[in-house]
Write a protein that holds these residues in place. Structure first.
Motif, PDB file in Angstrom:
ATOM      1  N   GLY A  42     -48.016  33.813 -13.064  1.00  0.00           N
ATOM      2  CA  GLY A  42     -49.019  34.865 -12.549  1.00  0.00           C
ATOM      3  C   GLY A  42     -49.220  35.967 -13.814  1.00  0.00           C
ATOM      4  N   ALA A  43     -48.158  35.537 -14.978  1.00  0.00           N
ATOM      5  CA  ALA A  43     -48.139  36.615 -15.878  1.00  0.00           C
ATOM      6  C   ALA A  43     -49.543  36.881 -16.670  1.00  0.00           C
ATOM      7  N   GLY A  44     -50.519  35.701 -16.692  1.00  0.00           N
ATOM      8  CA  GLY A  44     -51.348  35.694 -17.420  1.00  0.00           C
ATOM      9  C   GLY A  44     -51.459  34.668 -18.635  1.00  0.00           C
ATOM     10  N   LYS A  45     -50.584  33.916 -18.613  1.00  0.00           N
ATOM     11  CA  LYS A  45     -50.530  32.770 -19.802  1.00  0.00           C
ATOM     12  C   LYS A  45     -51.539  31.891 -19.799  1.00  0.00           C
ATOM     13  N   THR A  46     -51.901  31.310 -18.669  1.00  0.00           N
ATOM     14  CA  THR A  46     -52.791  30.413 -18.660  1.00  0.00           C
ATOM     15  C   THR A  46     -54.457  30.987 -19.113  1.00  0.00           C
ATOM     16  N   THR A  47     -54.477  32.165 -18.449  1.00  0.00           N
ATOM     17  CA  THR A  47     -55.770  32.887 -18.625  1.00  0.00           C
ATOM     18  C   THR A  47     -55.841  33.160 -20.206  1.00  0.00           C
TER      19      THR A  47
HETATM   20  P1  ADP Z   1     -49.739  32.118 -15.604  1.00  0.00           P
HETATM   21  O1  ADP Z   1     -50.394  31.220 -16.295  1.00  0.00           O
HETATM   22  O2  ADP Z   1     -48.925  33.263 -16.204  1.00  0.00           O
HETATM   23  O3  ADP Z   1     -49.210  31.928 -14.347  1.00  0.00           O
HETATM   24  P2  ADP Z   1     -52.445  32.968 -14.871  1.00  0.00           P
HETATM   25  O4  ADP Z   1     -53.263  33.269 -16.342  1.00  0.00           O
HETATM   26  O5  ADP Z   1     -52.717  31.601 -14.288  1.00  0.00           O
HETATM   27  O6  ADP Z   1     -51.049  33.206 -14.921  1.00  0.00           O
HETATM   28  O7  ADP Z   1     -52.907  33.950 -13.668  1.00  0.00           O
HETATM   29  C1  ADP Z   1     -52.895  35.532 -13.941  1.00  0.00           C
HETATM   30  C2  ADP Z   1     -53.358  36.111 -12.513  1.00  0.00           C
HETATM   31  O8  ADP Z   1     -54.740  35.748 -12.436  1.00  0.00           O
HETATM   32  C3  ADP Z   1     -52.753  35.738 -11.249  1.00  0.00           C
HETATM   33  O9  ADP Z   1     -52.360  36.546 -10.617  1.00  0.00           O
HETATM   34  C4  ADP Z   1     -53.724  34.547 -10.659  1.00  0.00           C
HETATM   35  O10 ADP Z   1     -53.510  34.483  -9.330  1.00  0.00           O
HETATM   36  C5  ADP Z   1     -54.861  35.110 -11.210  1.00  0.00           C
HETATM   37  N1  ADP Z   1     -55.921  34.107 -11.447  1.00  0.00           N
HETATM   38  C6  ADP Z   1     -56.127  33.230 -12.339  1.00  0.00           C
HETATM   39  N2  ADP Z   1     -57.096  32.535 -12.403  1.00  0.00           N
HETATM   40  C7  ADP Z   1     -57.910  33.006 -11.390  1.00  0.00           C
HETATM   41  C8  ADP Z   1     -59.212  32.628 -10.880  1.00  0.00           C
HETATM   42  N3  ADP Z   1     -59.960  31.528 -11.628  1.00  0.00           N
HETATM   43  N4  ADP Z   1     -59.606  33.364 -10.033  1.00  0.00           N
HETATM   44  C9  ADP Z   1     -58.889  34.355  -9.533  1.00  0.00           C
HETATM   45  N5  ADP Z   1     -57.634  34.641  -9.797  1.00  0.00           N
HETATM   46  C10 ADP Z   1     -57.227  34.054 -10.947  1.00  0.00           C
END
Ligand code: ADP
Length: 308
Positions: A42-47
């Protein structure tokens, strides 16, 4: 953009409704490195990596890959970046070679699927249905699919999650080989050990912010706030003897062990003082600062377990 940066992310911000997924992330990736993005779930890595791959549109900030805007130059970016698929995204009955042939057909200058199967140790299971592959084999296939387009950059996201320790080790060696073959790697992980072992540099991300960016050794150094040693002494020793030493900050007892913290001169001062008293320390331990300590110092909590 300086020539030595392959990826440049500057003040990236991405929200989903009220959720701030990425608050303010800046980082650069150099050609040939394994760049780690480390942080709890949930840190924002994937985004962040999806924005690098052009799969998300930033709300603010800029992303450049080889000088190109990934949202505007889709065709070039697709050839430049290979993204590892999440294992669940493949149909159950597709065979390993079929998946590779299919993905090869998407690219102008793909790698040879047979060669890639061989390189990733999948030749023996080339005709096996995806659902019948082991966890490690599925993971290797997803890496093969990331490499099928002959990319300059491979984004590997949580690639060893769910693997047993041996398969994880094997995958790490594979990642090093891929880098050695000339592919720059962006590795997303929440495993401290994985980042420490594989990465040339690491961005620690927490709550959508980069809390630190350095080499693994640099991160550990920056967190090395104090030295800690512990030992036993023959006979009795008053704490005040140690407290009087300039390098010592604290003295505590742990059973019959004495635990002392202080600055870089701690070890020498304590040993010299005790030797002069004829009470040379026994069973002396010095404690190493780890990357987990660095994360604790930087983000105020432990990484492993913080996300579960
Ligand atoms: P990580 O890869 O570090 O686990 P993410 O980038 O997946 O983190 O997610 C960061 C935050 O954004 C989390 O709170 C997640 O729930 C939220 N999030 C990610 N993708 C979406 C989406 N498509 N819609 C709504 N919230 C999202």
């Amino acid at each position: 953009m300086p020539e030595n940066n392959l990826v440049e992310v500057s003040h990236l911000r991405k929200t989903y409704g009220a959720t701030v997924a990425v608050d303010d992330v800046s980082l650069t990736v150099r050609p040939g490195e394994i760049f780690g993005i480390l942080g709890p779930n949930g840190a924002g890595k994937t985004t962040t990596v999806e924005s690098i791959a052009g799969l998300r549109t930033p709300d603010a900030g800029t992303v450049r890959v080889a000088g190109l805007d990934p949202r505007k130059r889709r065709t070039e970016i697709t050839s430049l970046i290979g993204v590892q698929l999440q294992a669940s995204e493949l149909p159950e009955r597709i065979k390993a070679w079929e998946a590779l042939e299919l993905y090869a057909s998407f690219y102008p200058d793909p790698a040879d699927p047979a060669e890639l199967l061989e390189r990733l140790g999948l030749t023996a299971v080339r005709d096996t249905a995806f659902a019948k592959l082991s966890g490690g084999q599925k993971q290797r296939l997803s890496i093969a699919l990331a490499l099928i387009g002959n990319p300059k950059i491979a984004i590997l996201d949580e690639l060893t999650t769910g693997l047993d320790p041996q398969a994880r080790r094997d995958t790490w060696e594979l990642v090093k080989q891929i880098r050695d073959s000339g592919v720059t790697i962006i590795l997303v992980t929440h495993f401290m050990e994985e980042a420490e072992y594989l990465c040339d540099r690491i961005a620690i991300i927490d709550n959508g912010l980069v809390v630190a960016l350095d080499t693994p050794a640099g991160l550990v150094d920056s967190a090395r706030v104090e030295q800690r040693i512990s030992f036993r002494v023959p006979g009795s020793l008053d704490d005040s003897v140690l407290k009087a030493l300039p390098a010592v900050d604290s003295v505590a007892r742990d059973g019959d062990r004495i635990v002392v913290t202080g600055n870089d001169d701690l070890l020498v001062e304590v040993v010299v003082e005790l030797a002069a008293r004829g009470q040379a320390p026994r069973d002396l331990h010095t404690e190493q600062t780890t990357l987990d300590d660095a994360f604790l110092a930087l983000a105020g909590r432990h990484l492993e377990g913080a996300d579960r």
